[in-house]
Design a protein around this motif. Structure first.
Motif, PDB file in Angstrom:
ATOM      1  N   SER A  47       0.852  -1.195   0.000  1.00 20.48           N
ATOM      2  CA  SER A  47       0.000   0.000   0.000  1.00 20.48           C
ATOM      3  C   SER A  47       0.881   1.235   0.000  1.00 20.48           C
ATOM      4  CB  SER A  47      -0.942   0.010   1.211  1.00 20.48           C
ATOM      5  OG  SER A  47      -0.222   0.115   2.424  1.00 20.48           O
ATOM      6  N   PHE A  48       0.343   2.336  -0.489  1.00 20.14           N
ATOM      7  CA  PHE A  48       1.090   3.586  -0.577  1.00 20.14           C
ATOM      8  C   PHE A  48       1.547   4.023   0.813  1.00 20.14           C
ATOM      9  CE2 PHE A  48       1.325   8.182  -0.328  1.00 20.14           C
ATOM     10  CZ  PHE A  48       2.064   8.524  -1.446  1.00 20.14           C
ATOM     11  N   TYR A 103      -4.364   6.924  -2.828  1.00 24.21           N
ATOM     12  CA  TYR A 103      -4.492   5.643  -3.516  1.00 24.21           C
ATOM     13  C   TYR A 103      -5.194   4.574  -2.676  1.00 24.21           C
ATOM     14  CZ  TYR A 103      -1.072   7.884  -6.530  1.00 24.21           C
ATOM     15  OH  TYR A 103      -0.428   8.774  -7.337  1.00 24.21           O
ATOM     16  N   GLY A 107      -5.062   0.477  -3.066  1.00 27.00           N
ATOM     17  CA  GLY A 107      -4.627  -0.378  -1.965  1.00 27.00           C
ATOM     18  C   GLY A 107      -5.617  -1.485  -1.675  1.00 27.00           C
TER      19      GLY A 107
END
Length: 198
Positions: A47-48, A103, A107
């Motif tokens: 994930s970001f 994002y 994700g």
């Protein structure tokens, strides 16, 4: 029913074997250990900035959560998903202590793909669905405003396509899997110029 992808070059079997069937064995269960493995796989998705926006509402068949999730599905999905051993709704947490989570939807997508690939590894099948009421899910589960339902997922054991009963549903289940050719999927130099020479 086994329908591996017909690929132009070999790929990992866990990827080739993943598809989205609708014929579920309503007598089979998804065990607690399997549920835990599915969610553990999703938890370890990238994930970001490690913001980890993905969360899941979990409904094993025979529980009130299953019935709630099933009732959020549109009629076309309810027609087959009631046989699944497990229903989930993937939600994204859109804010944290720093503000908006970048994002978040991406994700959740990554986490959900991990989940369905783990299902393949466990010998289960999974089908992701957009056809459900996010508002009903928010109401049923008391979700806060910053938590947005984005996808419903059915997981279970495969059954013969005949369980789908209607001819058109059975034929759709048996139909070959299709994707655009790789030459139209990856471009180099300019849009429309294939990255591959053959």
């Amino acid at each position: 029913m086994h329908k591996p992808a017909q690929t132009s070059t070999p790929i990992a079997s866990i990827l080739a074997d993943r598809w989205s069937p609708r014929a579920y064995d309503e007598s089979a269960t998804v065990t607690d250990d399997q549920v835990r493995a599915l969610l553990e796989a999703a938890r370890w998705a990238p994930s970001f900035g490690n913001t980890q926006p993905a969360r899941y509402l979990v409904g094993p068949r025979g529980t009130p959560s299953f019935d709630r999730i099933l009732s959020t599905l549109n009629s076309g999905n309810r027609a087959w998903a009631h046989r699944a051993g497990l229903l989930l709704i993937g939600v994204m947490v859109t804010t944290n202590e720093k503000g908006e989570v970048p994002y978040a939807e991406y994700g959740l997508g990554l986490a959900s793909e991990n989940l369905v690939l783990q299902a393949v590894d466990l010998g289960l099948i999974a089908h992701q669905m957009a056809g459900f009421s996010a508002e009903a899910a928010k109401d049923f589960f008391g979700l806060p405003d910053e938590v947005i339902p984005k996808v419903a997922i059915a997981v279970g054991s495969p059954a013969d396509p005949s369980v789908l009963e209607e001819d058109w549903r059975i034929e759709r289940e048996k139909a070959p899997r299709e994707r655009v050719p790789l030459a139209e999927f990856a471009y180099a130099d300019a849009w429309g110029t294939s990255a591959f020479s053959d």
